[in-house]
Design a protein around this motif. Sequence first.
Motif, PDB file in Angstrom:
ATOM      1  N   LEU A 165       0.820  -1.210   0.000  1.00  0.00           N
ATOM      2  CA  LEU A 165       0.000   0.000   0.000  1.00  0.00           C
ATOM      3  C   LEU A 165       0.853   1.259   0.000  1.00  0.00           C
ATOM      4  N   VAL A 166       2.104   1.145   0.471  1.00  0.00           N
ATOM      5  CA  VAL A 166       2.971   2.309   0.569  1.00  0.00           C
ATOM      6  C   VAL A 166       3.342   2.779  -0.838  1.00  0.00           C
ATOM      7  N   ASP A 167       3.115   4.056  -1.095  1.00  0.00           N
ATOM      8  CA  ASP A 167       3.424   4.656  -2.399  1.00  0.00           C
ATOM      9  C   ASP A 167       2.710   3.936  -3.549  1.00  0.00           C
ATOM     10  N   ALA A 168       1.538   3.373  -3.264  1.00  0.00           N
ATOM     11  CA  ALA A 168       0.806   2.649  -4.304  1.00  0.00           C
ATOM     12  C   ALA A 168      -0.533   3.311  -4.580  1.00  0.00           C
ATOM     13  N   ASP A 169      -0.998   3.135  -5.786  1.00  0.00           N
ATOM     14  CA  ASP A 169      -2.342   3.547  -6.175  1.00  0.00           C
ATOM     15  C   ASP A 169      -3.063   2.281  -6.617  1.00  0.00           C
ATOM     16  N   LEU A 170      -3.884   1.743  -5.736  1.00  0.00           N
ATOM     17  CA  LEU A 170      -4.554   0.476  -5.993  1.00  0.00           C
ATOM     18  C   LEU A 170      -6.016   0.675  -6.386  1.00  0.00           C
ATOM     19  N   LEU A 171      -6.357   1.874  -6.827  1.00  0.00           N
ATOM     20  CA  LEU A 171      -7.724   2.113  -7.279  1.00  0.00           C
ATOM     21  C   LEU A 171      -8.061   1.191  -8.444  1.00  0.00           C
ATOM     22  N   PRO A 172      -9.190   0.507  -8.387  1.00  0.00           N
ATOM     23  CA  PRO A 172      -9.588  -0.343  -9.520  1.00  0.00           C
ATOM     24  C   PRO A 172      -9.791   0.495 -10.781  1.00  0.00           C
ATOM     25  N   ASP A 173      -9.474  -0.094 -11.916  1.00  0.00           N
ATOM     26  CA  ASP A 173      -9.626   0.619 -13.179  1.00  0.00           C
ATOM     27  C   ASP A 173     -11.084   0.898 -13.510  1.00  0.00           C
ATOM     28  N   ALA A 174     -11.954  -0.025 -13.106  1.00  0.00           N
ATOM     29  CA  ALA A 174     -13.386   0.103 -13.383  1.00  0.00           C
ATOM     30  C   ALA A 174     -14.128  -0.863 -12.466  1.00  0.00           C
ATOM     31  N   PRO A 175     -15.376  -0.598 -12.172  1.00  0.00           N
ATOM     32  CA  PRO A 175     -16.143  -1.543 -11.350  1.00  0.00           C
ATOM     33  C   PRO A 175     -16.462  -2.816 -12.132  1.00  0.00           C
ATOM     34  N   VAL A 176     -16.109  -3.954 -11.572  1.00  0.00           N
ATOM     35  CA  VAL A 176     -16.398  -5.243 -12.197  1.00  0.00           C
ATOM     36  C   VAL A 176     -17.894  -5.530 -12.144  1.00  0.00           C
ATOM     37  N   VAL A 177     -18.519  -5.116 -11.030  1.00  0.00           N
ATOM     38  CA  VAL A 177     -19.972  -5.215 -10.840  1.00  0.00           C
ATOM     39  C   VAL A 177     -20.433  -3.854 -10.341  1.00  0.00           C
ATOM     40  N   PRO A 178     -21.723  -3.552 -10.347  1.00  0.00           N
ATOM     41  CA  PRO A 178     -22.173  -2.274  -9.794  1.00  0.00           C
ATOM     42  C   PRO A 178     -21.596  -2.067  -8.394  1.00  0.00           C
ATOM     43  N   SER A 179     -20.951  -0.922  -8.198  1.00  0.00           N
ATOM     44  CA  SER A 179     -20.141  -0.747  -6.992  1.00  0.00           C
ATOM     45  C   SER A 179     -20.339   0.621  -6.350  1.00  0.00           C
ATOM     46  N   LEU A 180     -20.460   0.587  -5.015  1.00  0.00           N
ATOM     47  CA  LEU A 180     -20.540   1.791  -4.198  1.00  0.00           C
ATOM     48  C   LEU A 180     -19.276   1.900  -3.363  1.00  0.00           C
ATOM     49  N   VAL A 181     -18.684   3.081  -3.338  1.00  0.00           N
ATOM     50  CA  VAL A 181     -17.574   3.369  -2.435  1.00  0.00           C
ATOM     51  C   VAL A 181     -18.123   4.265  -1.334  1.00  0.00           C
ATOM     52  N   GLN A 182     -18.163   3.732  -0.138  1.00  0.00           N
ATOM     53  CA  GLN A 182     -18.678   4.459   1.019  1.00  0.00           C
ATOM     54  C   GLN A 182     -17.490   5.069   1.755  1.00  0.00           C
ATOM     55  N   LEU A 183     -17.576   6.355   2.052  1.00  0.00           N
ATOM     56  CA  LEU A 183     -16.432   7.088   2.577  1.00  0.00           C
ATOM     57  C   LEU A 183     -16.678   7.602   3.989  1.00  0.00           C
ATOM     58  N   ALA A 184     -15.634   7.505   4.814  1.00  0.00           N
ATOM     59  CA  ALA A 184     -15.632   8.188   6.103  1.00  0.00           C
ATOM     60  C   ALA A 184     -15.455   9.675   5.840  1.00  0.00           C
ATOM     61  N   ASP A 185     -15.556  10.459   6.883  1.00  0.00           N
ATOM     62  CA  ASP A 185     -15.495  11.919   6.743  1.00  0.00           C
ATOM     63  C   ASP A 185     -14.486  12.506   7.733  1.00  0.00           C
ATOM     64  N   PRO A 186     -13.187  12.656   7.290  1.00  0.00           N
ATOM     65  CA  PRO A 186     -12.654  12.381   5.956  1.00  0.00           C
ATOM     66  C   PRO A 186     -12.274  10.911   5.809  1.00  0.00           C
ATOM     67  N   SER A 187     -12.068  10.509   4.562  1.00  0.00           N
ATOM     68  CA  SER A 187     -11.625   9.148   4.306  1.00  0.00           C
ATOM     69  C   SER A 187     -10.220   8.951   4.841  1.00  0.00           C
ATOM     70  N   LEU A 188      -9.969   7.769   5.409  1.00  0.00           N
ATOM     71  CA  LEU A 188      -8.637   7.470   5.919  1.00  0.00           C
ATOM     72  C   LEU A 188      -7.651   7.223   4.792  1.00  0.00           C
ATOM     73  N   PHE A 189      -8.123   6.653   3.685  1.00  0.00           N
ATOM     74  CA  PHE A 189      -7.219   6.220   2.621  1.00  0.00           C
ATOM     75  C   PHE A 189      -7.354   6.965   1.306  1.00  0.00           C
TER      76      PHE A 189
END
Length: 231
Positions: A165-189
């Motif tokens: 995870l260090v110095d990485a960008d692991l964001l998926p390129d696209a949702p494989v299935v319908p996808s929700l990203v639920q965020l804290a306020d503020p997001s930790l990551f």
Amino acid sequence: MQLHTRTWGEGDRLALLIHGVMSDHRTWRRVGPALAERGYRVVAVDLRGHGASGRGAYSPDIFADDVAETLPTGADLAVGHSLGGLALSLAVDRLRPQRAVYSDPAWGLAGAMQGVNLGFLAQFKHAPREQVKALNPRWEEEDVDNELASLAVWDEATAEGLAPLVDADLLPDAPVVPSLVQLADPSLFLSAEQVAELQKRGFETRTVAGAGHTVHRDDFAGFMASLEGWV
């Protein structure tokens, strides 16, 4: 590795729950029954190194492989929190749930985690009750109890497996299935720029105002409300 699981309910629909680092299935003590009341059979795993599951080598890919080996394919819903969100994203093409929810997923060290050394996580293995409560002032006492019990059986070496995870960008390129990203306020990551990029890539995003990283324990009502239309 076949993981230990906990099940709630006997509904016709199936929901999968995957916890974050240092926790185990007990983190879902309110979510599991709430989904069961909505007609789901709910299956929660203990990731390797956590809860009653086995120990071994640790890496994001290994966590994902265990999840894919243990959980059934084609579930109606899969929810992953933090490390569980990362594991779910790496296994989602094999699990193929109808819908995926990533709750403040660990997709790199951005947001409030920018520049943090993950080695510090190991020190929480023996965190006293007062420290857990101070870090999570909105948790109920049972959540604190469960966190202490989970820490007692947690293998802190799992923190070393998060080095990618260090110095990485692991964001998926696209949702494989319908996808929700639920965020804290503020997001930790996730930074604001990453959230905007996820939206461009086709992910729906929702923020639970005022909630900490473990959204479902910090604001259970807000957590469930943000899942409207997804559960």
